[in-house]
Design a protein around this motif. Structure first.
Motif, PDB file in Angstrom:
ATOM      1  N   ALA A  16       0.903  -1.585  -0.220  1.00 24.51           N
ATOM      2  CA  ALA A  16      -0.194   0.189  -0.157  1.00 24.51           C
ATOM      3  C   ALA A  16       0.937   1.137   0.074  1.00 24.51           C
ATOM      4  N   PRO A  17       0.521   2.376  -1.161  1.00 25.55           N
ATOM      5  CA  PRO A  17       1.322   3.237  -0.499  1.00 25.55           C
ATOM      6  C   PRO A  17       1.333   4.034   0.964  1.00 25.55           C
ATOM      7  N   GLU A  18       2.307   4.405   0.989  1.00 27.98           N
ATOM      8  CA  GLU A  18       2.883   4.685   2.186  1.00 27.98           C
ATOM      9  C   GLU A  18       1.654   6.889   2.147  1.00 27.98           C
ATOM     10  N   PHE A  19       1.450   7.001   3.560  1.00 23.51           N
ATOM     11  CA  PHE A  19       0.166   8.342   3.333  1.00 23.51           C
ATOM     12  C   PHE A  19       0.141   8.744   5.272  1.00 23.51           C
ATOM     13  N   SER A  20       0.002  10.336   4.918  1.00 28.86           N
ATOM     14  CA  SER A  20       0.130  10.845   5.885  1.00 28.86           C
ATOM     15  C   SER A  20      -1.735  11.658   5.134  1.00 28.86           C
ATOM     16  N   LEU A  21      -2.432  11.976   6.136  1.00 28.02           N
ATOM     17  CA  LEU A  21      -3.276  12.293   6.034  1.00 28.02           C
ATOM     18  C   LEU A  21      -4.195  13.027   7.013  1.00 28.02           C
TER      19      LEU A  21
END
Length: 154
Positions: free
Chosen positions: A9-14
């Protein structure tokens, strides 16, 4: 991406409607569901969010995080949650990076017009950060239950 291939899964920070910033790394060790939907306060999106809200306690009992994702602002999400009494936290992807990373920012057609928008799609991510199931072009009816059943099968 096929339904059976394992892909990181793509890394994200939201920003989340829970008041925190949520990152993929925060979810490590337990499964997580990200369901992407086009817009707050539209009929299909409202039904989908209400269906996930109705099953939210069952997801939590399986230690599975669930997040709705759209490009709507946090202010829009907060109004949507308040108006519809939603339990599922919503992530705001205003710049569309996560939508692009998951391949759900697509060309759509409606009433003879072509435009870019979010494809209704859901991803089940295991505790190791691998996408173990992807639902593309989701039909809302019974979808949240289908996702819950897949989490139970992990």
């Amino acid at each position: 991406m096929s339904d059976t291939s394992l892909t990181a899964a793509p890394e994200f920070s939201l920003p989340s409607s829970s008041g925190e910033t949520v990152s993929l790394s925060d979810l490590a060790g337990n499964p997580a569901v990200l369901f992407f939907y086009p817009r707050d306060n539209t009929p299909g999106c409202t039904t989908e969010n209400l269906d996930f809200t109705a099953l939210y306690g069952e997801f939590q009992s399986l230690n599975c995080a669930v997040f709705g994702v759209s490009k709507d602002s946090m202010a829009s999400h907060e109004k949507f949650i308040s108006k519809k009494a939603l339990a599922v936290p919503l992530l705001s992807d205003e710049d569309g990076t996560l939508c692009e990373d998951f391949g759900v920012w697509v060309e759509k057609k409606m009433y003879g017009k072509t435009f870019m928008g979010i494809e209704r799609a859901t991803f089940l991510i295991d505790g190791d950060g691998q996408i173990v199931k992807a639902w593309r072009k989701v039909k809302v009816k019974d979808h949240a239950q289908e996702v819950l059943d897949a989490v139970r099968a992990l």
